[in-house]
Motif scaffolding. Sequence first.
Motif, PDB file in Angstrom:
ATOM      1  N   GLN A  46       0.817  -1.211   0.000  1.00  0.00           N
ATOM      2  CA  GLN A  46       0.000   0.000   0.000  1.00  0.00           C
ATOM      3  C   GLN A  46       0.855   1.267   0.000  1.00  0.00           C
ATOM      4  O   GLN A  46       0.565   2.225  -0.715  1.00  0.00           O
ATOM      5  CB  GLN A  46      -0.932   0.002   1.213  1.00  0.00           C
ATOM      6  N   THR A  50       1.317   3.375  -3.297  1.00  0.00           N
ATOM      7  CA  THR A  50       0.241   4.328  -3.007  1.00  0.00           C
ATOM      8  C   THR A  50      -1.088   3.810  -3.546  1.00  0.00           C
ATOM      9  O   THR A  50      -1.802   4.489  -4.304  1.00  0.00           O
ATOM     10  CB  THR A  50       0.553   5.725  -3.593  1.00  0.00           C
ATOM     11  N   VAL A  51      -1.432   2.593  -3.172  1.00  0.00           N
ATOM     12  CA  VAL A  51      -2.700   1.983  -3.575  1.00  0.00           C
ATOM     13  C   VAL A  51      -3.548   1.742  -2.328  1.00  0.00           C
ATOM     14  O   VAL A  51      -3.038   1.671  -1.207  1.00  0.00           O
ATOM     15  CB  VAL A  51      -2.483   0.657  -4.340  1.00  0.00           C
ATOM     16  N   GLU A  52      -4.849   1.563  -2.545  1.00  0.00           N
ATOM     17  CA  GLU A  52      -5.766   1.370  -1.427  1.00  0.00           C
ATOM     18  C   GLU A  52      -5.790  -0.071  -0.925  1.00  0.00           C
ATOM     19  O   GLU A  52      -6.116  -0.307   0.235  1.00  0.00           O
ATOM     20  CB  GLU A  52      -7.184   1.776  -1.844  1.00  0.00           C
ATOM     21  N   PHE A 119      -7.678  -0.462 -10.948  1.00  0.00           N
ATOM     22  CA  PHE A 119      -6.299  -0.874 -11.253  1.00  0.00           C
ATOM     23  C   PHE A 119      -5.971  -2.184 -10.554  1.00  0.00           C
ATOM     24  O   PHE A 119      -6.380  -2.407  -9.410  1.00  0.00           O
ATOM     25  CB  PHE A 119      -5.311   0.202 -10.801  1.00  0.00           C
ATOM     26  N   TYR A 120      -5.229  -3.044 -11.249  1.00  0.00           N
ATOM     27  CA  TYR A 120      -4.814  -4.332 -10.668  1.00  0.00           C
ATOM     28  C   TYR A 120      -3.419  -4.683 -11.166  1.00  0.00           C
ATOM     29  O   TYR A 120      -3.135  -4.594 -12.371  1.00  0.00           O
ATOM     30  CB  TYR A 120      -5.792  -5.441 -11.072  1.00  0.00           C
ATOM     31  N   ALA A 138      -1.277  -5.636  -5.886  1.00  0.00           N
ATOM     32  CA  ALA A 138      -1.516  -4.223  -5.594  1.00  0.00           C
ATOM     33  C   ALA A 138      -2.748  -3.807  -6.381  1.00  0.00           C
ATOM     34  O   ALA A 138      -2.796  -4.000  -7.601  1.00  0.00           O
ATOM     35  CB  ALA A 138      -0.311  -3.375  -5.990  1.00  0.00           C
ATOM     36  N   ASP A 140      -6.096  -0.832  -6.841  1.00  0.00           N
ATOM     37  CA  ASP A 140      -6.535   0.523  -6.511  1.00  0.00           C
ATOM     38  C   ASP A 140      -7.911   0.791  -7.119  1.00  0.00           C
ATOM     39  O   ASP A 140      -8.360   0.086  -8.028  1.00  0.00           O
ATOM     40  CB  ASP A 140      -5.536   1.558  -7.024  1.00  0.00           C
ATOM     41  N   ARG A 141      -8.551   1.808  -6.588  1.00  0.00           N
ATOM     42  CA  ARG A 141      -9.895   2.157  -7.043  1.00  0.00           C
ATOM     43  C   ARG A 141      -9.882   3.296  -8.056  1.00  0.00           C
ATOM     44  O   ARG A 141     -10.927   3.836  -8.409  1.00  0.00           O
ATOM     45  CB  ARG A 141     -10.767   2.503  -5.831  1.00  0.00           C
ATOM     46  N   ARG A 144      -4.389   3.682 -13.041  1.00  0.00           N
ATOM     47  CA  ARG A 144      -3.024   4.173 -12.857  1.00  0.00           C
ATOM     48  C   ARG A 144      -2.071   3.354 -13.706  1.00  0.00           C
ATOM     49  O   ARG A 144      -2.406   2.283 -14.197  1.00  0.00           O
ATOM     50  CB  ARG A 144      -2.606   4.100 -11.378  1.00  0.00           C
TER      51      ARG A 144
END
Length: 416
Positions: A46, A50-52, A119-120, A138, A140-141, A144
């Motif tokens: 994370q 910088t991912v959720e 993002f995956y 990793a 993200d919503r 990116r």
Amino acid sequence: MTARTFGKSSVESIKRERDRLAALDNLDLLNSPRDEGFDRIVRLIQQVFTVEIGLVSLIDGHRQWYQSCSGLSADEVPVEDTFCRYVLDDEQPMIVQDATKDPRFVMHPAVTGPDHVRFYAGVPLKTKERHTIGTVCAIDRTPRSFSRRDLGILQELAGAAMDRIELMQTASTDSLTEALTRRAFKREAEQLIATALRHKHDLACLVLDVDHFKKVNDTCGHAAGDEVLKAVAATCRAKLRTGDLFGRLGGEEFAIILPHVGGEDAMIAAEKLRSEIAARSISGEFGTLNVTASFGASALSIVGRDIETLLAQADAAMYQAKGAGRNRCMSFASMQGADGMNARRRVLKAGNIVFNDRRSTIDCTVKSLGVDGAGIVVSNTAGIPPEFTLAIKADGFETNCSVISRDRQNLEVAFR
């Protein structure tokens, strides 16, 4: 059971999956307790990217189980519903910069639903023998990019996760409950069983599972769940003899070996422990809780002469106790008398539940197997009929089954 034949590519795929599951089974990590080492890797994912959402997962025959996850509420997901199945199938990293622009995922429930995945980036978690047992991801919503350098870092973190897995193989004590780890418990249990067989004395095995434990975590938090597990473990240790063996098999599941104890006395011991757990109040910042546990018992016999069989038999009895209403004890011997069940061995096999005139199929994992019955795990037992066909492609057979007992994710079946 009816033998089946398969084409060459199908046979190769089945062999690969069989070998992969055998490697996963050998590590004995599925449903193991939370581990700070994996949690640290997830936090690094994370922070570095910088991912959720970060996760370390293991994948068995029907589901992706999160060894550690931050940013998602679920503990597992059916493998057909996860992006990671592509990583598992290809055994290669996969990057999806914007899922809404990828035809494979644009209508995926993780994209269209509340998880809002955009993002995956996922890489395979591989053993030294190159078997893919899970993934490190990793997520993200927001869309990116992900550079080659980023991918290299994620692969290094997957290597660190595998190093952690190998280190855990040597651990002997569970840090939370002070019980033996699953691997250490089995190792010492085999020594006690060998002694019992050599000197011809009794030995029994108990498996207990805390009832409605997920509800405790969901409503009171994981800190409350940890206190419950510590209290249950302390209650058991206080009532066991010096020579008894006590281990933690999984999140809320424990096992006990009772040397010089037969089947009837094992049920007496189980009932004492059950009542002590039910009577104990557990207090903390979360308030005061009372929990119960369901017990299964098995005993050394002609067919039960190793720890895997004894655990499988006690496990089957425990799930029948849960199916009968929880907070009770059940012996495998009583199941034998009622349903003609014999020896079980613990396995990890990919299977399919087939019903509705073969129009409906549900992926499952077979966790224990005997000549006349099996223990099966699914994502959700709702909608599964009382009779169906169980197919295990790796073994080339299928057989008709009747459900003996069930809970939300577990089925005990007898072959017909």
